[in-house]
Enzyme design. Sequence first.
Site, PDB file in Angstrom:
ATOM      1  N   CYS A 147       0.792  -1.240   0.000  1.00  0.00           N
ATOM      2  CA  CYS A 147       0.000   0.000   0.000  1.00  0.00           C
ATOM      3  C   CYS A 147       0.824   1.290   0.000  1.00  0.00           C
ATOM      4  O   CYS A 147       0.543   2.179  -0.802  1.00  0.00           O
ATOM      5  CB  CYS A 147      -0.981   0.030   1.155  1.00  0.00           C
ATOM      6  SG  CYS A 147      -1.249  -1.515   1.998  1.00  0.00           S
ATOM      7  N   ARG A 201       6.511 -11.387   5.594  1.00  0.00           N
ATOM      8  CA  ARG A 201       5.998 -11.144   6.943  1.00  0.00           C
ATOM      9  C   ARG A 201       6.459 -12.254   7.867  1.00  0.00           C
ATOM     10  O   ARG A 201       6.505 -13.407   7.460  1.00  0.00           O
ATOM     11  CB  ARG A 201       4.451 -11.133   6.933  1.00  0.00           C
ATOM     12  CG  ARG A 201       3.874  -9.998   6.128  1.00  0.00           C
ATOM     13  CD  ARG A 201       2.358 -10.066   6.119  1.00  0.00           C
ATOM     14  NE  ARG A 201       1.822  -9.121   5.164  1.00  0.00           N
ATOM     15  CZ  ARG A 201       0.538  -9.053   4.829  1.00  0.00           C
ATOM     16  NH1 ARG A 201      -0.329  -9.888   5.376  1.00  0.00           N
ATOM     17  NH2 ARG A 201       0.128  -8.160   3.949  1.00  0.00           N
ATOM     18  N   GLN A 248       1.009 -11.312  -3.009  1.00  0.00           N
ATOM     19  CA  GLN A 248      -0.413 -10.976  -2.873  1.00  0.00           C
ATOM     20  C   GLN A 248      -0.962 -10.571  -4.225  1.00  0.00           C
ATOM     21  O   GLN A 248      -0.266  -9.910  -4.999  1.00  0.00           O
ATOM     22  CB  GLN A 248      -0.567  -9.747  -1.977  1.00  0.00           C
ATOM     23  CG  GLN A 248      -0.429  -9.998  -0.519  1.00  0.00           C
ATOM     24  CD  GLN A 248      -0.739  -8.716   0.236  1.00  0.00           C
ATOM     25  OE1 GLN A 248      -0.120  -7.694   0.020  1.00  0.00           O
ATOM     26  NE2 GLN A 248      -1.718  -8.773   1.122  1.00  0.00           N
ATOM     27  N   ASP A 281      -2.827  -8.110  -4.988  1.00  0.00           N
ATOM     28  CA  ASP A 281      -3.249  -6.933  -4.254  1.00  0.00           C
ATOM     29  C   ASP A 281      -3.886  -5.906  -5.179  1.00  0.00           C
ATOM     30  O   ASP A 281      -3.587  -5.894  -6.370  1.00  0.00           O
ATOM     31  CB  ASP A 281      -1.980  -6.335  -3.634  1.00  0.00           C
ATOM     32  CG  ASP A 281      -2.260  -5.511  -2.409  1.00  0.00           C
ATOM     33  OD1 ASP A 281      -3.423  -5.408  -2.021  1.00  0.00           O
ATOM     34  OD2 ASP A 281      -1.286  -4.966  -1.845  1.00  0.00           O
ATOM     35  N   HIS A 297      -5.558  -1.599  -4.820  1.00  0.00           N
ATOM     36  CA  HIS A 297      -6.102  -0.495  -4.031  1.00  0.00           C
ATOM     37  C   HIS A 297      -7.056   0.288  -4.903  1.00  0.00           C
ATOM     38  O   HIS A 297      -6.741   0.594  -6.053  1.00  0.00           O
ATOM     39  CB  HIS A 297      -4.975   0.386  -3.500  1.00  0.00           C
ATOM     40  CG  HIS A 297      -4.103  -0.360  -2.538  1.00  0.00           C
ATOM     41  ND1 HIS A 297      -2.922  -0.925  -2.910  1.00  0.00           N
ATOM     42  CD2 HIS A 297      -4.309  -0.687  -1.240  1.00  0.00           C
ATOM     43  CE1 HIS A 297      -2.405  -1.564  -1.866  1.00  0.00           C
ATOM     44  NE2 HIS A 297      -3.236  -1.440  -0.839  1.00  0.00           N
ATOM     45  N   LYS A 356     -14.616  -4.542   6.820  1.00  0.00           N
ATOM     46  CA  LYS A 356     -14.163  -5.382   5.705  1.00  0.00           C
ATOM     47  C   LYS A 356     -15.137  -6.513   5.426  1.00  0.00           C
ATOM     48  O   LYS A 356     -15.971  -6.852   6.261  1.00  0.00           O
ATOM     49  CB  LYS A 356     -12.791  -5.965   6.004  1.00  0.00           C
ATOM     50  CG  LYS A 356     -12.792  -6.917   7.187  1.00  0.00           C
ATOM     51  CD  LYS A 356     -11.495  -7.689   7.284  1.00  0.00           C
ATOM     52  CE  LYS A 356     -11.517  -8.634   8.491  1.00  0.00           C
ATOM     53  NZ  LYS A 356     -10.369  -9.510   8.573  1.00  0.00           N
ATOM     54  N   HIS A 402      -8.430  -1.629   0.252  1.00  0.00           N
ATOM     55  CA  HIS A 402      -7.447  -2.646  -0.117  1.00  0.00           C
ATOM     56  C   HIS A 402      -8.239  -3.899  -0.467  1.00  0.00           C
ATOM     57  O   HIS A 402      -9.206  -4.211   0.209  1.00  0.00           O
ATOM     58  CB  HIS A 402      -6.558  -3.073   1.044  1.00  0.00           C
ATOM     59  CG  HIS A 402      -5.976  -1.988   1.870  1.00  0.00           C
ATOM     60  ND1 HIS A 402      -4.658  -1.655   1.790  1.00  0.00           N
ATOM     61  CD2 HIS A 402      -6.510  -1.183   2.812  1.00  0.00           C
ATOM     62  CE1 HIS A 402      -4.408  -0.691   2.659  1.00  0.00           C
ATOM     63  NE2 HIS A 402      -5.513  -0.388   3.293  1.00  0.00           N
TER      64      HIS A 402
HETATM   65 ZN    ZN Z   1      -3.103  -2.399   0.942  1.00  0.00          ZN
END
Ligand code: ZN
Length: 514
Positions: free
Chosen positions: A209, A238, A256, A258, A260, A340, A386
Amino acid sequence: MAEIVKAKLPFEKSEMSKSEAKKFFKSAKYKLEIIDELEGDVVTIYKHGDFADLCRGPHIKNTGEIKAFKLLKVAGAYWRGDAKNQMLQRIYGTAFADKKALEDYLKLIEEAEKRDHRVIGTQLDLFSTMEEYGAGLVLWHPKGARIRDAIETFWKEQHYKNGYDILYTPHIGRSTLWDTSGHLSFYKDSMYSSMDIDGQDYYIKPMNCPFHIQIYQKTVHSYRDLPLRWAELGTVYRYEKSGVLMGLLRVRGFTQDDAHIICTPDQVSSEIKEVLRFSLSMWKAFGFTDVKAYLATRPEKAVGEEAQWDRAISALKDAVEQEKLAYELDEGGGAFYGPKIDLKVKDALGREWQMTTIQFDFNLPERFDMNFIGSDGKKQRPYMVHRALLGSLERFFGVLIEHYGGAFPLWLAPVQAKILIISDAQAEYAKKLMSKLRESGLRAELDDRSEKLGLKIREAQLQKVPYMLIIGAKEVEASSVAVRSRNKGDLGAMEIEKFIEMAREEIRSRKSEV
Ligand code: ZN
């Protein structure tokens, strides 16, 4: 167990203060550790006969309600999953209200063991984990990488079709970036150690992000530019405790899928609906049609204004209702920075996997002071969402392997067609055939070893290859191939062009038989 069940011992619940509970469990050092970490001052304890334990509950009324049970295994487990801690003995068991339910469960376990992605991953030579040279880090072998490439290609196509742009961002960033984003204050324990570059501190990214936000900040945005849908197959690292690492399902480095979404408050509702619709279409394409939503709302401690939360939550609710998705509400279960939706998908064995997350964020736009110029010419704060549809490619691949038991549909299969020759006399013809298949975009391999055909067929079957193309003298003469399908058995001889056409159609339709 049998004696306990027979005695029909009632489960008795009691509440104690933490200090009472510590006296009660005085010699059990691990329980004392757990009591210290529990929230609030009251702990609940369940007791039956002379056995008592910490438990949140609920329980059945008495042990007599257990009609079927089985002790499954005994295994060593590190306390808290951490290899630095002491090894304990863990006894696994399960209990059901009737025999049939237990039997069904045991069958499921047996089938699940056969489909274990670590077992299939080795059998089909798809991936491995580094173990001694880096626990929780995944190596994608050529065949696994072919599947990943097919997934990524499809993923990118779909994202462009759905109005996304695709980004690439760095793997490391200066500490000041993670200070601004807040990661160093609330996420540092999950981040890998810093490195010094020119006297400045850098960290490996645990999330993408902050980089996407940097791209946003490079220009002044008008409301006309929004929504922005920015996706990245971003590899993040992580920290996970060594004891909880598990094949592809729990790893320390993963990619990911991912994205946004940065939009105006007015666009929130339609954007969320789009994301949800998009997620469901992706799951369907990969052969998963049973999806359930979990909606988490505002916790006690939260950033952002109440009106923002209300608008976001109602957008999430509208979206699941419009898609007629079954959903459960987790009141107060949201992160401090926004509500979420999580999607859980059911695999071929009926097991639920938590995969998709669509997460609002009222924190980062504030921290990075993100703006756009509204229609009134004034600066406004955008909304940021996200989302990861598949979650991570590693975990998704693990689930995909188990869902299909390694027998991937044609569009994903690492080897789509295997050419088998009966004798060396067909080698020349077979090579030409293979070039033709590869030129047509099919993933083909040739088995030209001087082995018996029966053995070659068995090996191709074990590799779960969707199509075998068998070539003998007859096929060479007729310029054809004898086609054997993994699902439908012998399809007889056909011209190579016809096979290619058939295979391409099957790939296009992304047919999946589980
Ligand atoms: Zn994010």
